[in-house]
Design an enzyme around this catalytic site. Sequence first.
Site, PDB file in Angstrom:
ATOM      1  N   ARG A 152       0.913  -1.233  -0.117  1.00 35.42           N
ATOM      2  CA  ARG A 152      -0.157  -0.296   0.007  1.00 35.42           C
ATOM      3  C   ARG A 152       0.870   1.323   0.076  1.00 35.42           C
ATOM      4  NH1 ARG A 152      -2.609  -3.290   3.860  1.00 35.42           N
ATOM      5  NH2 ARG A 152      -4.620  -4.017   3.286  1.00 35.42           N
ATOM      6  N   LYS A 176      -2.628  -2.282   7.812  1.00 39.93           N
ATOM      7  CA  LYS A 176      -3.879  -1.749   8.407  1.00 39.93           C
ATOM      8  C   LYS A 176      -4.356  -2.860   9.666  1.00 39.93           C
ATOM      9  CE  LYS A 176      -7.048  -0.587   5.394  1.00 39.93           C
ATOM     10  NZ  LYS A 176      -7.878  -0.531   4.244  1.00 39.93           N
ATOM     11  N   HIS A 241      -2.285   2.407  -5.772  1.00 43.51           N
ATOM     12  CA  HIS A 241      -3.292   1.326  -5.514  1.00 43.51           C
ATOM     13  C   HIS A 241      -3.392   0.685  -6.864  1.00 43.51           C
ATOM     14  CE1 HIS A 241      -6.045  -0.927  -3.420  1.00 43.51           C
ATOM     15  NE2 HIS A 241      -7.120  -0.809  -4.504  1.00 43.51           N
ATOM     16  N   ARG A 244      -0.841  -1.838  -7.116  1.00 47.76           N
ATOM     17  CA  ARG A 244      -1.162  -2.985  -6.176  1.00 47.76           C
ATOM     18  C   ARG A 244      -2.346  -3.849  -6.700  1.00 47.76           C
ATOM     19  NH1 ARG A 244      -1.947  -4.442  -0.482  1.00 47.76           N
ATOM     20  NH2 ARG A 244      -4.006  -4.651   0.048  1.00 47.76           N
ATOM     21  N   HIS A 267      -5.173  -8.828   3.570  1.00 46.91           N
ATOM     22  CA  HIS A 267      -6.651  -8.696   3.630  1.00 46.91           C
ATOM     23  C   HIS A 267      -7.220  -9.220   5.008  1.00 46.91           C
ATOM     24  CE1 HIS A 267      -7.434  -7.521  -0.639  1.00 46.91           C
ATOM     25  NE2 HIS A 267      -6.888  -6.254  -0.056  1.00 46.91           N
ATOM     26  N   TYR A 276     -11.071  -7.721  -5.085  1.00 53.20           N
ATOM     27  CA  TYR A 276     -10.033  -6.971  -5.286  1.00 53.20           C
ATOM     28  C   TYR A 276      -9.269  -7.816  -6.617  1.00 53.20           C
ATOM     29  CZ  TYR A 276      -5.828  -4.167  -4.326  1.00 53.20           C
ATOM     30  OH  TYR A 276      -4.857  -3.321  -4.456  1.00 53.20           O
TER      31      TYR A 276
END
Length: 302
Positions: A152, A176, A241, A244, A267, A276
């Site tokens: 990211r 995250k 992104h 990514r 994730h 995604y």
Amino acid sequence: MIAAGDDARLIDRFLEMLAAEAGAARNTLMAYRSDLRGASEQLDGGLVSATPEALSTLGEAWADLARTTVARKSAALRRFFAFLADEGHRADDPGHVLPKPSAARSLPKTLDHGQVDSLFAEMERRRALDPERPETLRLTAFLELLYGSGLRATELVSLPRNAIRGDAPFLILRGKGGRERLVPISDRARAAVAAWARTLPPSGAYLFPSGKGHISRIRLYQLLSALGADAGIPPGKLSPHVLRHAFATHLLEGGADLRALQMLLGHADIATTQIYTHVDSRRLVELVNARHPLVDAGRSRP
């Protein structure tokens, strides 16, 4: 005239207006405060004066969030910018660039293999002109890590100075939600990082420093946009992104399974990975026709 440090003052004034004039509930005010302060931090305290280009980086940063979360954040910021325009703090209202999630989450943008080849060809052209130019070495490291490891933007720009070592084919990254994951680093990426690191002073907290901190996400976005333009990629098509997502999509096309991609992308829920990482319908049909066990069974029948 907007002064430095106006974010906190005008956010408070906006929330006071919501409470007094709109009768907003306490939970709504708390959520808006959190969203606005978070956006201000992402933009290094420049939310009030943010350009449309800078705001578009927020949408990129929210790409992995739930649709409802993105909708709430966008709503908070759009109301905030409408307030700034109404009160005369801005001459424009840039809220229109913020994402507006539809009922069904749309597939993220990606690049095809030809476009990725064009990016690396442009980097080769720049290196041929000046192999030791620090800006070129840094951009090469950015490109190798974004497309080669699926980082990211926030994870990339904030990498510690010694996060990537020449003898280690991976790094342990805290992403995250404080979740740790193992990120493979290719030989190409390690070589690119090593070349860039040789231009840095021996001490320093960050691998990609800028001033007293690290390079910003906005600057990273700008550098990639310029690279994309020189490589013939349409404006708005290239971002951290997007790279990514190209990383994930091309791995899936190469045979990676969703569980492996979930781990690589960090994730928490595999449902996010399924949205995604898309593949075109023709490849899915070909996959079933070529790999399903009944295919071999049918061939063996007399």
